[in-house]
Design a protein around this motif. Structure first.
Motif, PDB file in Angstrom:
ATOM      1  N   ALA A 147     -11.556  29.349 -76.752  1.00 42.40           N
ATOM      2  CA  ALA A 147     -10.646  29.118 -77.880  1.00 42.40           C
ATOM      3  C   ALA A 147      -9.764  30.341 -78.124  1.00 42.40           C
ATOM      4  CB  ALA A 147     -11.441  28.784 -79.134  1.00 42.40           C
ATOM      5  N   ALA A 148     -10.326  31.543 -77.964  1.00 43.88           N
ATOM      6  CA  ALA A 148      -9.575  32.776 -78.193  1.00 43.88           C
ATOM      7  C   ALA A 148      -8.441  32.954 -77.193  1.00 43.88           C
ATOM      8  CB  ALA A 148     -10.511  33.987 -78.142  1.00 43.88           C
ATOM      9  N   ALA A 149      -8.541  32.249 -76.049  1.00 42.84           N
ATOM     10  CA  ALA A 149      -7.481  32.353 -75.035  1.00 42.84           C
ATOM     11  C   ALA A 149      -6.181  31.735 -75.531  1.00 42.84           C
ATOM     12  CB  ALA A 149      -7.922  31.674 -73.744  1.00 42.84           C
ATOM     13  N   GLY A 150      -6.294  30.781 -76.460  1.00 44.39           N
ATOM     14  CA  GLY A 150      -5.100  30.195 -77.048  1.00 44.39           C
ATOM     15  C   GLY A 150      -4.344  29.244 -76.145  1.00 44.39           C
ATOM     16  N   ASN A 151      -5.002  28.712 -75.116  1.00 42.82           N
ATOM     17  CA  ASN A 151      -4.358  27.777 -74.189  1.00 42.82           C
ATOM     18  C   ASN A 151      -5.148  26.473 -74.189  1.00 42.82           C
ATOM     19  OD1 ASN A 151      -3.656  26.284 -71.805  1.00 42.82           O
ATOM     20  ND2 ASN A 151      -2.811  28.140 -70.898  1.00 42.82           N
ATOM     21  N   PRO A 152      -4.666  25.427 -74.864  1.00 49.80           N
ATOM     22  CA  PRO A 152      -5.439  24.190 -74.994  1.00 49.80           C
ATOM     23  C   PRO A 152      -5.703  23.490 -73.667  1.00 49.80           C
ATOM     24  CG  PRO A 152      -3.201  23.901 -75.829  1.00 49.80           C
ATOM     25  CD  PRO A 152      -3.389  25.353 -75.602  1.00 49.80           C
ATOM     26  N   PHE A 153      -4.803  23.632 -72.698  1.00 45.68           N
ATOM     27  CA  PHE A 153      -5.017  22.989 -71.403  1.00 45.68           C
ATOM     28  C   PHE A 153      -6.142  23.680 -70.637  1.00 45.68           C
ATOM     29  CE2 PHE A 153      -0.610  22.052 -72.526  1.00 45.68           C
ATOM     30  CZ  PHE A 153      -0.616  20.663 -72.413  1.00 45.68           C
ATOM     31  N   LEU A 154      -6.172  25.004 -70.716  1.00 47.68           N
ATOM     32  CA  LEU A 154      -7.269  25.757 -70.107  1.00 47.68           C
ATOM     33  C   LEU A 154      -8.579  25.400 -70.793  1.00 47.68           C
ATOM     34  CD1 LEU A 154      -8.534  27.989 -68.375  1.00 47.68           C
ATOM     35  CD2 LEU A 154      -7.727  29.658 -70.074  1.00 47.68           C
ATOM     36  N   GLU A 155      -8.557  25.315 -72.099  1.00 47.55           N
ATOM     37  CA  GLU A 155      -9.770  24.996 -72.857  1.00 47.55           C
ATOM     38  C   GLU A 155     -10.298  23.614 -72.482  1.00 47.55           C
ATOM     39  OE1 GLU A 155     -11.369  25.365 -77.474  1.00 47.55           O
ATOM     40  OE2 GLU A 155      -9.222  25.476 -77.038  1.00 47.55           O
ATOM     41  N   ASP A 156      -9.402  22.640 -72.306  1.00 51.98           N
ATOM     42  CA  ASP A 156      -9.815  21.298 -71.913  1.00 51.98           C
ATOM     43  C   ASP A 156     -10.467  21.314 -70.526  1.00 51.98           C
ATOM     44  OD1 ASP A 156      -9.717  18.284 -72.284  1.00 51.98           O
ATOM     45  OD2 ASP A 156      -8.567  18.485 -70.430  1.00 51.98           O
ATOM     46  N   ALA A 157      -9.877  22.062 -69.604  1.00 53.08           N
ATOM     47  CA  ALA A 157     -10.453  22.165 -68.266  1.00 53.08           C
ATOM     48  C   ALA A 157     -11.832  22.804 -68.318  1.00 53.08           C
ATOM     49  CB  ALA A 157      -9.526  22.982 -67.360  1.00 53.08           C
ATOM     50  N   LEU A 158     -11.990  23.816 -69.149  1.00 57.09           N
ATOM     51  CA  LEU A 158     -13.284  24.477 -69.284  1.00 57.09           C
ATOM     52  C   LEU A 158     -14.336  23.524 -69.840  1.00 57.09           C
ATOM     53  CD1 LEU A 158     -12.186  27.986 -70.581  1.00 57.09           C
ATOM     54  CD2 LEU A 158     -13.547  27.543 -68.527  1.00 57.09           C
ATOM     55  N   ARG A 160     -14.570  20.384 -69.465  1.00 54.80           N
ATOM     56  CA  ARG A 160     -14.992  19.446 -68.423  1.00 54.80           C
ATOM     57  C   ARG A 160     -15.977  20.104 -67.453  1.00 54.80           C
ATOM     58  NH1 ARG A 160     -12.186  14.778 -68.505  1.00 54.80           N
ATOM     59  NH2 ARG A 160     -10.367  14.732 -69.885  1.00 54.80           N
ATOM     60  N   VAL A 161     -15.711  21.362 -67.131  1.00 55.56           N
ATOM     61  CA  VAL A 161     -16.633  22.089 -66.247  1.00 55.56           C
ATOM     62  C   VAL A 161     -17.956  22.356 -66.955  1.00 55.56           C
ATOM     63  CG1 VAL A 161     -17.008  24.270 -65.035  1.00 55.56           C
ATOM     64  CG2 VAL A 161     -14.787  23.122 -64.888  1.00 55.56           C
ATOM     65  N   TRP A 162     -17.883  22.815 -68.210  1.00 58.10           N
ATOM     66  CA  TRP A 162     -19.113  23.103 -68.960  1.00 58.10           C
ATOM     67  C   TRP A 162     -19.997  21.867 -69.071  1.00 58.10           C
ATOM     68  CZ3 TRP A 162     -15.661  25.668 -73.183  1.00 58.10           C
ATOM     69  CH2 TRP A 162     -15.397  26.996 -72.825  1.00 58.10           C
ATOM     70  N   ASP A 163     -19.399  20.718 -69.341  1.00 58.64           N
ATOM     71  CA  ASP A 163     -20.182  19.503 -69.515  1.00 58.64           C
ATOM     72  C   ASP A 163     -20.917  19.121 -68.231  1.00 58.64           C
ATOM     73  OD1 ASP A 163     -19.344  19.400 -72.102  1.00 58.64           O
ATOM     74  OD2 ASP A 163     -18.068  17.634 -71.886  1.00 58.64           O
ATOM     75  N   ARG A 164     -20.287  19.350 -67.080  1.00 57.08           N
ATOM     76  CA  ARG A 164     -20.955  19.027 -65.816  1.00 57.08           C
ATOM     77  C   ARG A 164     -22.142  19.950 -65.556  1.00 57.08           C
ATOM     78  NH1 ARG A 164     -18.717  16.044 -61.816  1.00 57.08           N
ATOM     79  NH2 ARG A 164     -20.892  16.108 -61.095  1.00 57.08           N
ATOM     80  N   ILE A 165     -22.043  21.180 -66.025  1.00 66.57           N
ATOM     81  CA  ILE A 165     -23.100  22.159 -65.762  1.00 66.57           C
ATOM     82  C   ILE A 165     -24.177  22.138 -66.838  1.00 66.57           C
ATOM     83  CG2 ILE A 165     -23.562  24.658 -65.585  1.00 66.57           C
ATOM     84  CD1 ILE A 165     -20.768  24.934 -64.320  1.00 66.57           C
TER      85      ILE A 165
END
Length: 220
Positions: A147-158, A160-165
């Motif tokens: 969230a601190a990165a401030g990029n919603p597209f990056l956050e969405d991609a993360l 999806r990866v977190w949920d798989r792991i």
């Protein structure tokens, strides 16, 4: 990321968001069977929105077809390697962007304090030998950095990866050797962000996720 409160209770989207939240919290075990009837009864909804939500989970790769329903997907060693390679670059970018925003004065002091507190919560859960709490606190920290990165597209991609792991994170944080190493690595990431040093933050985050990939144990 969608949350259950974003849609009317009982809607397919609300059911899907609730189930995604459970996956991200590691509430389901790899290989666990999920049926429409059981989920509908658990959530207090009809089977129709559950059926639609399961369809989306299949598309997400979080579940796979199984007899009389679906089963929680377990990562193969090859899939885990691919995911951790992607995750290392995504989280490195998130930490770099967060540090850049800190250098520009775009992060509030409260956000940095929140990162410190998130690290403390992971350490407390690890020291309490509570793998589930450790996994949830760990994800909360990584979400805060995303969230601190401030990029919603990056956050969405993360997400999806977190949920798989996430379905195997609990088991992996039950490893005392790995669990004991993560606090120092977490503090290094946050230190880089606090200092407003993108390169330090990026390197610390990538080092951490690469170490997590090496420590990763597939579900039995």
């Amino acid at each position: 990321m969608a949350t259950p409160s974003d849609s009317p209770p009982g809607s397919a989207h609300a059911v899907y968001a609730t189930l995604r939240h459970r996956f991200s919290n590691g509430e389901y075990a790899p290989g666990q069977r999920l049926t429409e009837a059981a989920l509908a009864a658990d959530l207090g909804v009809s089977r129709t929105p559950v059926r639609e939500a399961i369809g989306r989970l299949l598309t997400d790769g979080l579940v796979v077809p199984a007899a009389r329903g679906v089963a929680v997907a377990a990562l193969t060693p090859a899939e885990a390697e691919h995911l951790f390679t992607l995750r290392a670059d995504l989280e490195a970018l998130a930490a770099e962007l967060a540090a850049s925003r800190q250098a520009l004065g775009m992060l509030a002091p409260a956000e940095i304090t929140a990162l410190d507190l998130a690290v403390d919560r992971v350490e407390e859960a690890v020291n309490a030998h509570d793998p589930r709490a450790s996994a949830q606190a760990n994800l909360a920290l990584h979400r805060a950095i995303g969230a601190a990165a401030g990029n919603p597209f990056l956050e969405d991609a993360l997400h999806r990866v977190w949920d798989r792991i996430a379905v195997t994170t609990v088991a992996n944080l039950d490893d005392p050797h790995w669990a004991g190493a993560i606090t120092e690595q977490h503090r290094a990431i946050v230190a880089g962000i606090r200092a407003g040093d993108p390169e330090v933050a990026r390197k610390a985050a990538k080092t951490h996720i690469e170490a997590a990939g090496r420590a990763y144990r597939p579900a039995p």
